[in-house]
Design a protein around this motif. Structure first.
Motif, mmCIF file in Angstrom:
data_model
loop_
_atom_site.group_PDB
_atom_site.id
_atom_site.type_symbol
_atom_site.label_atom_id
_atom_site.label_comp_id
_atom_site.label_asym_id
_atom_site.label_seq_id
_atom_site.Cartn_x
_atom_site.Cartn_y
_atom_site.Cartn_z
ATOM 1 N N PRO A 4 0.801 -1.086 -0.012
ATOM 2 C CA PRO A 4 -0.031 -0.122 -0.086
ATOM 3 C C PRO A 4 0.919 1.276 0.173
ATOM 4 O O PRO A 4 2.065 1.221 0.364
ATOM 5 N N GLY A 5 0.338 2.281 -0.400
ATOM 6 C CA GLY A 5 1.059 3.534 -0.550
ATOM 7 C C GLY A 5 1.862 3.957 0.577
ATOM 8 O O GLY A 5 2.945 4.517 0.367
ATOM 9 N N PHE A 10 6.655 4.889 3.715
ATOM 10 C CA PHE A 10 7.344 5.037 5.076
ATOM 11 C C PHE A 10 8.669 3.908 4.790
ATOM 12 O O PHE A 10 9.864 4.347 5.208
ATOM 13 N N LEU A 11 8.591 2.800 4.203
ATOM 14 C CA LEU A 11 9.876 2.101 3.922
ATOM 15 C C LEU A 11 11.008 2.741 2.932
ATOM 16 O O LEU A 11 12.077 2.613 3.454
ATOM 17 N N LEU A 12 10.343 3.593 1.998
ATOM 18 C CA LEU A 12 11.423 4.247 1.204
ATOM 19 C C LEU A 12 12.072 5.520 2.270
ATOM 20 O O LEU A 12 13.227 5.708 2.193
ATOM 21 N N PRO A 52 11.388 -3.279 -2.784
ATOM 22 C CA PRO A 52 9.972 -2.702 -3.238
ATOM 23 C C PRO A 52 9.773 -2.607 -4.706
ATOM 24 O O PRO A 52 8.758 -2.624 -5.166
ATOM 25 N N SER A 53 11.003 -2.735 -5.390
ATOM 26 C CA SER A 53 10.883 -2.633 -6.963
ATOM 27 C C SER A 53 10.928 -4.127 -7.499
ATOM 28 O O SER A 53 11.129 -4.235 -8.803
ATOM 29 N N ASN A 54 10.662 -5.273 -6.757
ATOM 30 C CA ASN A 54 10.584 -6.350 -7.459
ATOM 31 C C ASN A 54 11.649 -7.049 -8.056
ATOM 32 O O ASN A 54 11.710 -7.862 -8.830
#
Length: 181
Positions: A4-5, A10-12, A52-54
Protein backbone atom coordinates in the motif's frame (compact mmCIF):
# COMPACT_ATOMS: atom_id res chain seq x y z
CA UNK A 1 6.07 -6.32 -4.13
CA UNK A 2 2.69 -4.68 -4.06
CA UNK A 3 2.62 -2.59 -0.92
CA UNK A 4 0.00 0.00 0.00
CA UNK A 5 1.06 3.59 -0.65
CA UNK A 6 1.73 4.72 2.96
CA UNK A 7 3.72 1.58 3.81
CA UNK A 8 5.77 1.93 0.62
CA UNK A 9 6.46 5.61 1.37
CA UNK A 10 7.40 4.82 4.98
CA UNK A 11 9.75 2.07 3.81
CA UNK A 12 11.44 4.39 1.30
CA UNK A 13 11.83 7.17 3.89
CA UNK A 14 13.15 4.73 6.49
CA UNK A 15 15.70 3.15 4.15
CA UNK A 16 16.66 6.54 2.69
CA UNK A 17 17.31 7.97 6.14
CA UNK A 18 19.35 4.85 6.95
CA UNK A 19 21.38 5.48 3.80
CA UNK A 20 21.98 9.12 4.68
CA UNK A 21 22.88 8.41 8.32
CA UNK A 22 25.13 5.51 7.34
CA UNK A 23 26.87 7.60 4.69
CA UNK A 24 27.44 10.40 7.18
CA UNK A 25 28.77 7.85 9.64
CA UNK A 26 31.24 6.53 7.06
CA UNK A 27 32.59 9.99 6.37
CA UNK A 28 32.39 11.68 9.77
CA UNK A 29 33.27 8.98 12.31
CA UNK A 30 36.96 9.02 13.18
CA UNK A 31 37.15 5.41 14.39
CA UNK A 32 37.61 3.19 11.32
CA UNK A 33 35.71 0.29 12.90
CA UNK A 34 32.62 2.47 13.35
CA UNK A 35 33.01 3.74 9.79
CA UNK A 36 33.14 0.16 8.49
CA UNK A 37 29.98 -0.74 10.40
CA UNK A 38 28.30 2.38 9.01
CA UNK A 39 29.32 1.24 5.54
CA UNK A 40 27.64 -2.09 6.31
CA UNK A 41 24.45 -0.20 7.19
CA UNK A 42 24.64 1.62 3.86
CA UNK A 43 25.07 -1.65 1.98
CA UNK A 44 22.12 -3.26 3.80
CA UNK A 45 19.86 -0.26 3.09
CA UNK A 46 20.85 -0.25 -0.57
CA UNK A 47 20.08 -3.93 -0.93
CA UNK A 48 16.73 -3.53 0.84
CA UNK A 49 15.77 -0.69 -1.52
CA UNK A 50 15.67 -3.19 -4.38
CA UNK A 51 12.95 -5.30 -2.72
CA UNK A 52 9.99 -2.88 -3.21
CA UNK A 53 10.86 -2.68 -6.91
CA UNK A 54 10.46 -6.47 -7.29
CA UNK A 55 14.11 -7.14 -7.99
CA UNK A 56 14.76 -9.71 -5.31
CA UNK A 57 17.73 -11.28 -7.09
CA UNK A 58 19.60 -7.96 -7.21
CA UNK A 59 18.79 -7.38 -3.53
CA UNK A 60 20.13 -10.79 -2.57
CA UNK A 61 23.23 -10.32 -4.73
CA UNK A 62 23.91 -6.90 -3.20
CA UNK A 63 23.46 -8.31 0.29
CA UNK A 64 25.68 -11.34 -0.25
CA UNK A 65 28.43 -9.60 -2.19
CA UNK A 66 28.71 -6.24 -0.47
CA UNK A 67 27.69 -7.02 3.10
CA UNK A 68 28.71 -10.65 3.21
CA UNK A 69 32.06 -10.32 1.51
CA UNK A 70 33.35 -6.81 0.94
CA UNK A 71 32.25 -5.23 4.21
CA UNK A 72 33.46 -8.20 6.26
CA UNK A 73 36.81 -7.97 4.46
CA UNK A 74 37.03 -4.25 5.24
CA UNK A 75 36.21 -4.85 8.90
CA UNK A 76 38.84 -7.59 9.20
CA UNK A 77 41.46 -5.42 7.49
CA UNK A 78 40.73 -2.50 9.79
CA UNK A 79 40.78 -4.72 12.88
CA UNK A 80 44.20 -6.14 11.98
CA UNK A 81 45.71 -2.67 11.68
CA UNK A 82 47.26 -0.90 14.62
CA UNK A 83 44.56 1.36 16.03
CA UNK A 84 46.89 3.74 17.86
CA UNK A 85 48.32 5.24 14.67
CA UNK A 86 44.97 6.88 13.84
CA UNK A 87 45.07 9.09 16.91
CA UNK A 88 48.71 10.22 16.87
CA UNK A 89 48.22 13.13 14.50
CA UNK A 90 44.63 14.11 15.07
CA UNK A 91 43.97 16.92 12.60
CA UNK A 92 40.27 17.59 12.49
CA UNK A 93 40.34 19.50 9.20
CA UNK A 94 43.03 19.59 6.54
CA UNK A 95 43.31 21.18 3.11
CA UNK A 96 42.68 17.82 1.45
CA UNK A 97 39.47 17.43 3.43
CA UNK A 98 38.32 20.85 2.25
CA UNK A 99 39.09 20.12 -1.40
CA UNK A 100 37.41 16.71 -1.17
CA UNK A 101 34.30 18.19 0.46
CA UNK A 102 34.03 20.90 -2.21
CA UNK A 103 34.38 18.35 -5.03
CA UNK A 104 31.90 15.93 -3.47
CA UNK A 105 29.41 18.72 -2.72
CA UNK A 106 29.60 19.98 -6.30
CA UNK A 107 29.09 16.46 -7.69
CA UNK A 108 26.17 15.95 -5.31
CA UNK A 109 24.59 19.28 -6.30
CA UNK A 110 24.98 18.52 -10.00
CA UNK A 111 23.41 15.07 -9.53
CA UNK A 112 20.48 16.54 -7.60
CA UNK A 113 19.84 19.24 -10.22
CA UNK A 114 20.08 16.65 -13.00
CA UNK A 115 17.67 14.31 -11.24
CA UNK A 116 15.20 17.08 -10.51
CA UNK A 117 15.37 18.61 -14.00
CA UNK A 118 14.96 15.32 -15.88
CA UNK A 119 11.49 14.24 -16.90
CA UNK A 120 11.82 10.58 -15.99
CA UNK A 121 8.36 9.70 -17.26
CA UNK A 122 9.14 11.16 -20.67
CA UNK A 123 12.09 8.86 -21.29
CA UNK A 124 11.32 6.27 -23.94
CA UNK A 125 13.61 3.29 -23.76
CA UNK A 126 14.72 1.68 -26.97
CA UNK A 127 12.27 -0.66 -28.58
CA UNK A 128 15.07 -3.04 -29.50
CA UNK A 129 15.44 -4.12 -25.84
CA UNK A 130 11.79 -5.22 -25.81
CA UNK A 131 12.36 -7.19 -29.00
CA UNK A 132 15.42 -8.82 -27.46
CA UNK A 133 13.48 -9.78 -24.34
CA UNK A 134 10.60 -11.23 -26.33
CA UNK A 135 12.57 -13.10 -29.00
CA UNK A 136 16.12 -13.97 -28.11
CA UNK A 137 16.37 -14.42 -24.35
CA UNK A 138 16.21 -17.92 -23.06
CA UNK A 139 18.00 -17.96 -19.70
CA UNK A 140 17.31 -15.97 -16.55
CA UNK A 141 20.82 -14.50 -16.47
CA UNK A 142 20.23 -12.85 -19.85
CA UNK A 143 16.94 -11.41 -18.62
CA UNK A 144 18.66 -10.08 -15.48
CA UNK A 145 21.35 -8.46 -17.65
CA UNK A 146 18.76 -6.73 -19.83
CA UNK A 147 16.80 -5.51 -16.80
CA UNK A 148 19.99 -4.17 -15.15
CA UNK A 149 20.92 -2.31 -18.32
CA UNK A 150 17.42 -0.89 -18.96
CA UNK A 151 14.95 -0.88 -16.07
CA UNK A 152 17.39 -0.71 -13.14
CA UNK A 153 20.20 1.20 -14.85
CA UNK A 154 20.02 4.38 -12.76
CA UNK A 155 19.93 2.76 -9.29
CA UNK A 156 22.58 0.21 -10.30
CA UNK A 157 24.98 2.86 -11.56
CA UNK A 158 24.35 5.19 -8.61
CA UNK A 159 25.12 2.28 -6.28
CA UNK A 160 28.41 1.60 -8.05
CA UNK A 161 29.24 5.32 -8.10
CA UNK A 162 28.56 5.61 -4.36
CA UNK A 163 30.59 2.50 -3.55
CA UNK A 164 33.60 3.71 -5.53
CA UNK A 165 33.58 7.08 -3.77
CA UNK A 166 33.26 5.50 -0.33
CA UNK A 167 36.21 3.19 -1.05
CA UNK A 168 38.23 6.16 -2.37
CA UNK A 169 37.34 8.17 0.73
CA UNK A 170 38.46 5.33 3.03
CA UNK A 171 41.83 5.07 1.24
CA UNK A 172 42.24 8.85 1.26
CA UNK A 173 41.51 9.15 5.00
CA UNK A 174 43.92 6.40 6.06
CA UNK A 175 46.84 8.13 4.42
CA UNK A 176 50.17 6.77 3.22
CA UNK A 177 50.41 4.20 6.03
CA UNK A 178 47.81 2.04 4.26
CA UNK A 179 48.71 2.80 0.67
CA UNK A 180 52.44 2.40 0.19
CA UNK A 181 53.31 5.07 -2.32
Amino acid sequence: MDLPGPIHDFLLVFLGSGLILGGLGVVLLTNPIYSAFSLGLVFVCISLLYIPSNSHFVAAAQLLIYVGAINVLIIFAVMFMNGSEYYKDLNLWTVGDGVTSVVCTSIFASLITTILDTSWYGIIWTTRSNQIIEQDLISNSQQIGIHLSTDFFLPFELTNFDNSFSCFDRCNCCGPSVINL
